[in-house]
Design a protein around this motif. Structure first.
Motif, PDB file in Angstrom:
ATOM      1  N   SER A  83       0.854  -1.143  -0.491  1.00 42.94           N
ATOM      2  CA  SER A  83      -0.030  -0.149  -0.421  1.00 42.94           C
ATOM      3  C   SER A  83       1.216   1.162  -0.194  1.00 42.94           C
ATOM      4  N   LYS A  84       0.994   1.826  -1.099  1.00 39.90           N
ATOM      5  CA  LYS A  84       1.281   2.829  -1.110  1.00 39.90           C
ATOM      6  C   LYS A  84       3.602   2.703  -1.030  1.00 39.90           C
ATOM      7  N   MET A  85       3.747   2.881  -0.248  1.00 45.50           N
ATOM      8  CA  MET A  85       4.936   2.460  -0.025  1.00 45.50           C
ATOM      9  C   MET A  85       5.368   1.864   1.313  1.00 45.50           C
ATOM     10  N   ASN A  86       4.419   1.359   1.435  1.00 44.52           N
ATOM     11  CA  ASN A  86       4.576  -0.172   3.157  1.00 44.52           C
ATOM     12  C   ASN A  86       4.005  -1.533   2.171  1.00 44.52           C
ATOM     13  N   LEU A  87       4.665  -2.055   2.577  1.00 39.82           N
ATOM     14  CA  LEU A  87       4.592  -3.824   2.513  1.00 39.82           C
ATOM     15  C   LEU A  87       3.818  -4.471   3.983  1.00 39.82           C
ATOM     16  N   ASN A  88       3.191  -4.678   3.030  1.00 43.59           N
ATOM     17  CA  ASN A  88       1.986  -5.301   4.509  1.00 43.59           C
ATOM     18  C   ASN A  88       2.084  -7.612   4.564  1.00 43.59           C
ATOM     19  N   LEU A  89       2.232  -7.581   5.337  1.00 47.49           N
ATOM     20  CA  LEU A  89       2.582  -9.465   5.430  1.00 47.49           C
ATOM     21  C   LEU A  89       1.233  -9.350   5.856  1.00 47.49           C
ATOM     22  N   VAL A  90      -0.059  -9.907   5.344  1.00 49.94           N
ATOM     23  CA  VAL A  90      -0.693 -10.705   6.154  1.00 49.94           C
ATOM     24  C   VAL A  90      -0.374 -12.808   6.613  1.00 49.94           C
ATOM     25  N   LEU A  91      -0.397 -12.385   8.133  1.00 50.56           N
ATOM     26  CA  LEU A  91       0.344 -13.858   9.102  1.00 50.56           C
ATOM     27  C   LEU A  91      -1.221 -14.728   9.616  1.00 50.56           C
ATOM     28  N   GLU A  92      -0.590 -15.904   9.861  1.00 50.12           N
ATOM     29  CA  GLU A  92      -2.056 -16.098  10.248  1.00 50.12           C
ATOM     30  C   GLU A  92      -1.740 -15.445  11.601  1.00 50.12           C
ATOM     31  N   PHE A  93      -3.112 -15.521  12.391  1.00 51.15           N
ATOM     32  CA  PHE A  93      -3.254 -14.440  13.984  1.00 51.15           C
ATOM     33  C   PHE A  93      -2.809 -16.113  14.871  1.00 51.15           C
ATOM     34  N   LEU A  94      -1.776 -15.532  15.436  1.00 51.29           N
ATOM     35  CA  LEU A  94      -1.934 -16.810  16.825  1.00 51.29           C
ATOM     36  C   LEU A  94      -2.096 -15.855  18.164  1.00 51.29           C
ATOM     37  N   PRO A 140      11.962 -18.165  23.457  1.00 51.11           N
ATOM     38  CA  PRO A 140      10.578 -18.298  23.476  1.00 51.11           C
ATOM     39  C   PRO A 140       9.890 -17.353  22.864  1.00 51.11           C
ATOM     40  N   ASN A 141       9.915 -16.498  22.205  1.00 51.98           N
ATOM     41  CA  ASN A 141       9.154 -15.196  22.188  1.00 51.98           C
ATOM     42  C   ASN A 141       8.716 -15.512  20.849  1.00 51.98           C
ATOM     43  N   ASN A 142       9.448 -15.893  19.887  1.00 55.91           N
ATOM     44  CA  ASN A 142       9.554 -16.112  18.487  1.00 55.91           C
ATOM     45  C   ASN A 142       8.614 -17.170  17.972  1.00 55.91           C
ATOM     46  N   LEU A 143       8.626 -18.134  19.374  1.00 59.75           N
ATOM     47  CA  LEU A 143       7.609 -19.354  19.168  1.00 59.75           C
ATOM     48  C   LEU A 143       6.423 -19.048  19.706  1.00 59.75           C
ATOM     49  N   LEU A 144       5.478 -18.749  18.385  1.00 52.27           N
ATOM     50  CA  LEU A 144       3.900 -18.466  18.503  1.00 52.27           C
ATOM     51  C   LEU A 144       3.106 -20.063  18.824  1.00 52.27           C
ATOM     52  N   ILE A 145       2.190 -19.717  19.376  1.00 51.95           N
ATOM     53  CA  ILE A 145       1.015 -20.970  19.868  1.00 51.95           C
ATOM     54  C   ILE A 145      -0.566 -19.752  19.451  1.00 51.95           C
ATOM     55  N   ALA A 146      -0.921 -21.675  18.298  1.00 49.85           N
ATOM     56  CA  ALA A 146      -2.033 -20.721  18.105  1.00 49.85           C
ATOM     57  C   ALA A 146      -3.451 -20.913  19.172  1.00 49.85           C
ATOM     58  N   ALA A 147      -4.486 -21.161  18.117  1.00 52.58           N
ATOM     59  CA  ALA A 147      -5.390 -21.215  19.228  1.00 52.58           C
ATOM     60  C   ALA A 147      -5.467 -22.937  19.668  1.00 52.58           C
ATOM     61  N   ASP A 148      -5.823 -23.713  18.777  1.00 47.48           N
ATOM     62  CA  ASP A 148      -4.902 -24.899  18.958  1.00 47.48           C
ATOM     63  C   ASP A 148      -4.052 -25.551  19.625  1.00 47.48           C
ATOM     64  N   GLY A 149      -3.447 -24.875  19.945  1.00 43.65           N
ATOM     65  CA  GLY A 149      -2.174 -24.997  20.431  1.00 43.65           C
ATOM     66  C   GLY A 149      -0.916 -24.984  20.050  1.00 43.65           C
ATOM     67  N   GLN A 150      -1.281 -25.151  18.460  1.00 43.29           N
ATOM     68  CA  GLN A 150      -0.030 -25.716  17.883  1.00 43.29           C
ATOM     69  C   GLN A 150       1.256 -24.791  17.774  1.00 43.29           C
ATOM     70  N   LEU A 151       2.208 -24.959  18.415  1.00 44.44           N
ATOM     71  CA  LEU A 151       3.714 -24.268  18.007  1.00 44.44           C
ATOM     72  C   LEU A 151       4.398 -23.840  16.364  1.00 44.44           C
ATOM     73  N   LYS A 152       4.291 -22.520  16.718  1.00 40.99           N
ATOM     74  CA  LYS A 152       4.840 -22.315  15.626  1.00 40.99           C
ATOM     75  C   LYS A 152       6.691 -21.356  15.337  1.00 40.99           C
ATOM     76  N   LEU A 153       6.884 -21.778  14.755  1.00 41.83           N
ATOM     77  CA  LEU A 153       8.203 -20.697  14.274  1.00 41.83           C
ATOM     78  C   LEU A 153       7.689 -19.464  13.553  1.00 41.83           C
ATOM     79  N   ALA A 154       8.632 -18.340  14.286  1.00 42.68           N
ATOM     80  CA  ALA A 154       7.991 -16.787  13.546  1.00 42.68           C
ATOM     81  C   ALA A 154       9.265 -16.353  13.860  1.00 42.68           C
TER      82      ALA A 154
END
Lengths: 368, 354
Positions: A83-94, A140-154
């Motif tokens: 958007s204009k001069m911004n880059l937008n990354l759409v990521l799954e919500f954790l 730990p703060n880069n290991l995100l956790i989804a609503a279903d409990g799945q852990l994801k590297l971010a």
């Protein structure tokens, strides 16, 4: 309008930003949703215009690797648009991250819970390494956790492909407390073992509920490591005294891990010790770790959906719709509270079952 | 006891295992048949010509009739010339092969989404190369980059960076044939009776063919390993077929199918793998000066008109937003009601805080 601009505008229309949930030097993060389905997403808006060398390296790395990686235990990049001069990354919500889980004193971890988080971490990491990608910022703060409990590297802002043997890489990577000794000694040739060390530190932190090796400076970090694990000998780690930034930091005796981790099983300590071997070539790989007896012994890992999770915060900081009757999974129906007159009716996604836990804005750290 | 017990979250057993390459954006987004390529380029060219004709007409009615626009082949010829220029520049900067190969891929992919009549490959080439240095982790400061290229200002490179990244669909990772060739080379050394003396020479020759293949469409049609094998086969047919047969030890398979696949690649490289005739390109470039999109030429009437239109829209947006805030103020809530706030947010993707 050019075809490229048109395609971008179309992608942009698929997503709506709702509310700012975090801000750093490089980016602002919004909670948002997919317009068509109401699916919740996180939108990371990276400011591009401000860099004199154009698109910034950490944004490029993040986009480059997340575009390629699709795995249950790696955060999913759903879309990219500008958007204009911004880059937008759409990521799954954790919902949350492992750091918040560890810090929540009201939660009790069972050995099976720790095993489950470790299995998911190693699985995500094995996938990265299989794709020849080093993460280089596991904590730990880069290991995100989804609503279903799945852990994801971010947060792949420091990631890179393995270099060919003989190609130098920077040793200024990985948050200090999770950084292995070879990097602190200035090694410019390294590989997947650096990530494994970080996982070892996270493993220990899950058991201790406090950072395992919290050095106060790079120099103090070495001391902290050696105090905990003993100063490495030439036999244990051949050649380490020849590393570019090698400095002797004193002799510390080895203390058995058992002294600190009193409640851990033998398998558990065996795996931990293999993650924290000084000699990088002897350190366990992610694939070997997944086949370690620890994961096959009782108790079996907790199912992700049953893992402990921070309780939802119900403070006044929450936006109004969070307190709306629709968001109460057990409520008898809408209208428990009167809707504010000017509130937009919002679609709630299928994951509405997890509404209770959705409201923890994760802390974002873009300082790297 | 299976791994599933230790892996409560194991992917479902029905999930099809895809290879790393098949999961890549290169495989998923950037593979074409030769026919698809021709069609894509022709369609792009037709659309561009009619859009530019329109721009000419709005600039000055009747002015487009005398213009001879480029056709798809001519566009392609010009792009090919600049693919060659990337190699020259990379030699000058001593960039690693990965940077060069990546920039070449970016340039080719860019022109599967854009026309040279909108964006001249000279500028796009410079931006593609600069972007490639970053995506392959060999960054160089913009100043150091442009100061070594005559008549180029930092803004020339930066202005197009976003457009280039966008045209690439932000697919930055590229798999290259020279890497595959390197793997082949390591592999052939372990063949039981590899003729070690000739190996090095065969590899060097094969690498030359890989470099030649960058001037062709091969990478948009075939996999890197197919191209690498074709190049090895051009350098030493016997070595290539010995290697292939070692991979199919089954005596039943007398003719491994891959040997058939590489034949058209070899033909393609031999036919297209040399730089274009300079005179022919010069002619194309001369005509391009007359038929490029006036909306992209700074200062032209069409350009100014387009700018005006954009500014008018942005202005309108700002005014709407200000209205919303003003109304909220009148309502007594200086921060705006939630509804108003949301309207403004939805309306404008770039919020005020930047």
């Amino acid at each position: 309008m050019d075809a490229v601009e048109k395609a971008n505008a179309e992608r942009q229309r698929r997503w709506a930003k709702d509310q700012k949930i975090g801000e750093g030097t490089y980016a602002v993060v919004y909670r948002g949703r997919e317009v068509a389905t109401g699916r919740k997403v996180a939108i990371k808006k990276i400011k591009v215009g401000q860099f004199k060398d154009g698109l910034d390296m950490s944004a490029i790395r993040e986009v480059k690797y997340l575009r390629e990686l699709k795995h249950q235990n790696v955060i999913e990049l759903l879309d990219v648009f500008s958007s204009k001069m911004n880059l937008n990354l759409v990521l799954e919500f954790l919902d949350t991250d492992l750091e918040l889980v560890i810090k929540d004193r009201s939660l009790v971890f069972l050995p099976a819970d720790i095993k489950s988080w470790m299995a998911m971490t190693f699985r995500g990491l094995e996938f990265c390494h299989r794709n020849f990608i080093l993460h280089r910022d596991l904590k730990p703060n880069n290991l995100l956790i989804a609503a279903d409990g799945q852990l994801k590297l971010a947060d792949f802002g420091l990631a890179r492909d393995f270099a060919d043997p003989g190609y130098k890489m920077t040793c200024q990577v990985i948050t200090r407390w999770y950084r292995p000794a070879e990097l602190l000694f200035g090694s410019r040739y390294y590989s997947t073992a650096v990530d494994i060390w970080s996982v070892g530190c996270i493993f220990a932190e899950l058991m201790l509920r406090t950072p395992y090796l919290p050095g106060e400076s790079d120099m103090d970090q070495l001391k902290t490591i050696f105090r905990a694990l003993g100063t490495p000998t030439e036999e244990e780690w051949p050649g380490h005294t020849k590393l570019p930034d090698y400095v002797p930091v004193g002799q510390f005796p080895k203390t058995p891990l058992r002294d600190l981790f009193t409640a851990a099983s033998a398998d558990c300590l065996n795996l931990l010790s293999k993650c924290l071997i000084y000699e990088p070539r002897r350190r366990i790989s992610a694939k070997e770790a997944l086949n370690h007896p620890y994961f096959f012994a009782l108790p079996y890992p907790t199912h992700p959906s049953k893992l402990p999770k921070p309780a939802p915060k119900r403070s006044s900081l929450l936006p109004l719709e969070e307190l709306d009757g629709n968001a109460e999974p057990n409520s008898s129906g809408p209208g428990v509270k009167a809707n504010p007159p000017n509130k937009l009716k919002r679609k709630h996604s299928e994951d509405g079952m997890n509404e209770r836990s959705k409201s923890i804005a994760r802390r974002l750290d873009f300082s790297q | 006891m299976t791994a599933d017990i230790a892996s409560p979250a194991a992917e479902s057993s029905t999930a099809v295992r895809t290879t790393l390459y098949e999961a890549s954006t290169q495989y998923r987004h950037w593979r074409y048949s030769l026919e698809q390529l021709a069609h894509t380029r022709a369609a792009l060219n037709t659309a561009a010509v009619s859009a530019i004709q329109e721009a000419f007409e709005s600039d000055e009615p009747g002015s487009s009739s005398s213009v001879s626009f480029l056709n798809a082949d001519e566009e392609h010829l010009l792009v090919k010339l600049y693919v060659g220029k990337i190699s020259q520049l990379c030699g000058h900067f001593r960039f690693p092969e990965e940077v060069e190969a990546t920039a070449v891929t970016y340039l080719k992919r860019f022109y599967l989404k854009n026309t040279v009549m909108d964006w001249h490959p000279k500028n796009v080439m410079l931006t593609a190369l600069f972007l490639a240095t970053k995506t392959t982790n060999h960054p160089i400061s913009l100043e150091a980059y442009t100061s070594h290229i005559p008549k180029t200002a930092p803004s020339d490179v930066l202005d197009l960076e976003f457009l280039v990244a966008q045209s690439l669909g932000f697919d930055f990772a590229v798999w290259h044939a020279h890497r595959s060739l390197w793997g082949l080379w390591l592999d052939v050394q372990s063949l039981p009776d590899a003729p070690l003396d000739d190996l090095r020479a065969s590899y060097d020759t094969a690498l030359k063919y890989v470099r030649a293949s960058r001037l062709t469409d091969a990478e948009l049609v075939y996999t890197p390993s197919q191209i690498a094998l074709a190049c090895l086969s051009l350098a030493s047919p016997s070595l290539a077929s010995t290697w292939v047969r070692s991979k199919f030890p089954d005596p039943e398979i007398t003719d491994p199918p891959v040997l058939g696949v590489i034949e058209p690649i070899k033909t393609l490289i031999l036919a297209d793998g040399s730089p274009p005739e300079v005179e022919a390109v010069r002619e194309v470039d001369r005509r391009l000066k007359l038929c490029k999109n006036p909306e992209k030429v700074v200062g032209s009437k069409a350009y100014l008109k387009k700018r005006e239109e954009e500014e008018r829209k942005a202005d309108e947006k700002r005014r709407r937003k200000a209205d919303v805030i003003k109304r909220a103020m009148e309502d007594g809530d200086p921060f705006g009601s939630e509804l108003a706030g949301r309207t403004a947010l939805d309306d404008d993707d770039d919020d005020d805080e930047d």
